[in-house]
Write a protein that holds these residues in place. Structure first.
Motif, short mmCIF file in Angstrom:
data_model
loop_
_atom_site.label_atom_id
_atom_site.label_comp_id
_atom_site.label_asym_id
_atom_site.label_seq_id
_atom_site.Cartn_x
_atom_site.Cartn_y
_atom_site.Cartn_z
N LYS A 1 -0.46 2.77 -4.46
CA LYS A 1 -1.84 3.16 -4.17
C LYS A 1 -2.31 4.26 -5.12
O LYS A 1 -3.49 4.30 -5.49
CB LYS A 1 -1.96 3.63 -2.71
CG LYS A 1 -1.30 4.96 -2.40
CD LYS A 1 -1.43 5.35 -0.94
CE LYS A 1 -0.78 6.70 -0.66
NZ LYS A 1 -0.80 7.05 0.77
N TYR B 1 -2.15 0.52 5.98
CA TYR B 1 -2.94 1.12 4.91
C TYR B 1 -2.47 2.56 4.70
O TYR B 1 -2.50 3.38 5.62
CB TYR B 1 -4.43 1.12 5.25
CG TYR B 1 -5.09 -0.24 5.23
CD1 TYR B 1 -4.64 -1.25 4.39
CD2 TYR B 1 -6.18 -0.51 6.05
CE1 TYR B 1 -5.25 -2.50 4.37
CE2 TYR B 1 -6.81 -1.76 6.03
CZ TYR B 1 -6.33 -2.74 5.19
OH TYR B 1 -6.95 -3.98 5.17
N PHE C 1 0.83 -1.21 0.00
CA PHE C 1 0.00 0.00 0.00
C PHE C 1 0.87 1.26 0.00
O PHE C 1 0.54 2.26 0.64
CB PHE C 1 -0.91 -0.01 1.25
CG PHE C 1 -2.28 0.57 1.04
CD1 PHE C 1 -2.46 1.82 0.47
CD2 PHE C 1 -3.40 -0.14 1.43
CE1 PHE C 1 -3.73 2.36 0.30
CE2 PHE C 1 -4.68 0.39 1.27
CZ PHE C 1 -4.84 1.64 0.71
N GLU D 1 -2.36 -5.92 0.68
CA GLU D 1 -1.60 -5.40 1.82
C GLU D 1 -1.73 -6.39 2.97
O GLU D 1 -2.83 -6.81 3.33
CB GLU D 1 -2.13 -4.03 2.24
CG GLU D 1 -1.54 -3.47 3.53
CD GLU D 1 -0.02 -3.43 3.52
OE1 GLU D 1 0.60 -4.04 4.43
OE2 GLU D 1 0.56 -2.81 2.61
#
Length: 456
Positions: free
Chosen positions: A20, A43, A15, A37
């Motif tokens: 992303k 995150y 991530f 992930e």
């Protein structure tokens, strides 16, 4: 291997900033995108969760404490609480943004089982996914020094020390790079006595020697002590602390140790060798100037490819991959690359230490005839902002090509250096001369007036 293969236009592993960003842009363009992930606490990537954002939050609160705090331990605890709240908010926001864009976020650990086929071990089952394009963006992880006792409870990494239960009275930091220097500034600002153990023959070894020597003096006045040409050989548990034995025979007593000798690409669980993806001896994924691996359709971005470990470099990586993988639709596939990138950096000590381009020695080594323009911030009469802030420690240095008047490099150790260095980088990138930068009209009072003071 369980289940049938699920097909995606793009699969991103990790991530990170580049992955992303590409994932969300391609999902919004209508592609079927999966982002894998393994840790929900990550995150958004390293920067948001354990790197730039949380550490700079702590440093910001440290600076506020120095302006008028009276209890370092309580102020540090409040800073930790604010750090944690901000990280939780940004972590959740990144997941929400990805899912809102149409990205399928898969929580699990991925490994290659085919050139563009990934087996993802989730809590419920193993899923097999395949992408027309695959981006490896798994970031980096802390290097633990091979020192006996490195697994003791009072020995921390740059991630774990952010959650240390109590502000240490004495802290030993093993390593002398940017991470070590930033944490030394952070903890000394809250009142900790800090000792840096570094195997280099001088502090701040990656910076201009004259600026580094000046900055070392500033750091030493902050109760930061340097043990150079030295290494830690043993960590020993004590009843109420930890003992650090050094190669020169000396011993340091501390409440905690921070290991900050660097980070390495996080590739160990990807099983890259199974599909022939080449790596360097340090485990970084080998890429060309367009971030392509040796396997067609597979890219590597961010820390994992062995390049500069900065989130803004990863952001530029996403643009390179977008152009290379999807730019043909616009007639400019591969137009952007890593070649010739001008990358400013900032180490967030107090004041910030920023640099871009070549050092004086590097420029001379390349055959340039250079002129150096430098000065102490306190001596710049037309730059009052540092005096207003009460932060007059600092120095600035520019290395200029005599023939063309182009700026070859700069080092800024002063308030707002993290912002000013970007202007210098733009000047270098665009071919602006030193005289032109020095002749600019800048708001007053601002630290950018140092361009007038040194170059005007």
């Amino acid at each position: 291997m369980a289940g049938s293969t699920e097909d995606f236009d793009l699969v991103v592993i990790g991530f990170g900033k580049a992955g992303k960003t590409v994932a969300m842009k391609r999902a919004k363009a209508g592609d079927r995108v999966a982002l894998v992930e393994r840790d929900p606490m990550m995150y958004g990537g390293t920067c948001i969760n354990v790197g730039c954002v949380p550490t700079k939050t702590l440093l910001t609160d440290m600076a506020r404490f120095e302006l008028g705090g009276d209890d370092g331990a309580k102020a540090f605890k409040r800073a930790q609480q604010r750090r944690n709240a901000l990280v939780r908010k940004m972590n959740a926001a990144n997941l929400q943004m990805a899912e809102a864009a149409g990205v399928q976020v898969i929580l699990g650990e991925g490994r290659f089982v085919g050139e563009r086929t990934i087996a993802v071990r989730t809590e419920a089952k193993e899923r097999v996914i395949e992408g027309t394009v695959v981006i490896i963006d798994t970031g980096s992880e802390t290097i633990i020094p091979p020192v006996p006792g490195a697994d003791l409870p009072r020995v921390y990494t740059s991630t774990s020390i952010q959650q240390i239960e109590r502000l240490p009275r004495r802290l030993v930091i093993v390593g002398g790079g940017p991470i070590a220097l930033e944490f030394s500034t952070l903890f000394s600002g809250f009142g900790t006595e800090v000792h840096i153990v570094d195997n280099s023959d001088r502090a701040l070894r990656n910076f201009e020697p004259d600026v580094a020597a000046y900055a070392q003096g500033v750091l030493e006045r902050r109760n930061i002590n340097f043990h150079l040409n030295n290494t830690a050989t043993l960590f020993e548990k004590e009843a109420d602390g930890i003992r650090v034995r050094l190669a020169d025979g000396s011993v340091l007593e501390a409440d905690a140790v921070l290991c900050a000798i660097g980070r390495k690409p996080a590739t160990s669980t990807l099983d890259l060798g199974a599909v022939g993806i080449e790596v360097t001896p340090r485990g970084a994924v080998k890429v060309d100037e367009h971030l392509r691996t040796n396997v067609d359709g597979v890219y590597a971005a961010g820390d994992v490819n062995g390049g500069p470990q900065f989130t803004y470099v990863s952001f530029d990586d996403h643009r390179i991959i977008l152009e290379d993988a999807w730019g043909a639709d616009k007639g400019h596939a591969g137009a952007r690359s890593t070649c010739g990138r001008v990358l400013p950096t900032t180490t967030f000590i107090e004041p910030p230490l920023a640099t871009v381009g070549m050092s004086e020695a590097a420029a001379v080594g390349k055959g340039y005839d250079v002129v150096v323009k430098s000065g102490l911030i306190a001596d710049m009469a037309i730059v009052p902002r540092p005096k207003i802030l009460g932060q007059t420690d600092g120095m600035a240095k520019f290395v200029i090509d005599v023939k063309s008047d182009l700026i070859l490099g700069a080092t800024l150790f002063c308030p707002d250096a993290q912002e000013l260095i970007n202007a210098v980088a733009v000047a270098i990138r665009s071919g602006m001369t030193a005289t032109e930068l020095g002749g600019g009209i800048y708001t007053h009072p601002s630290t950018s007036e140092l361009f007038n003071a040194l170059l005007g």
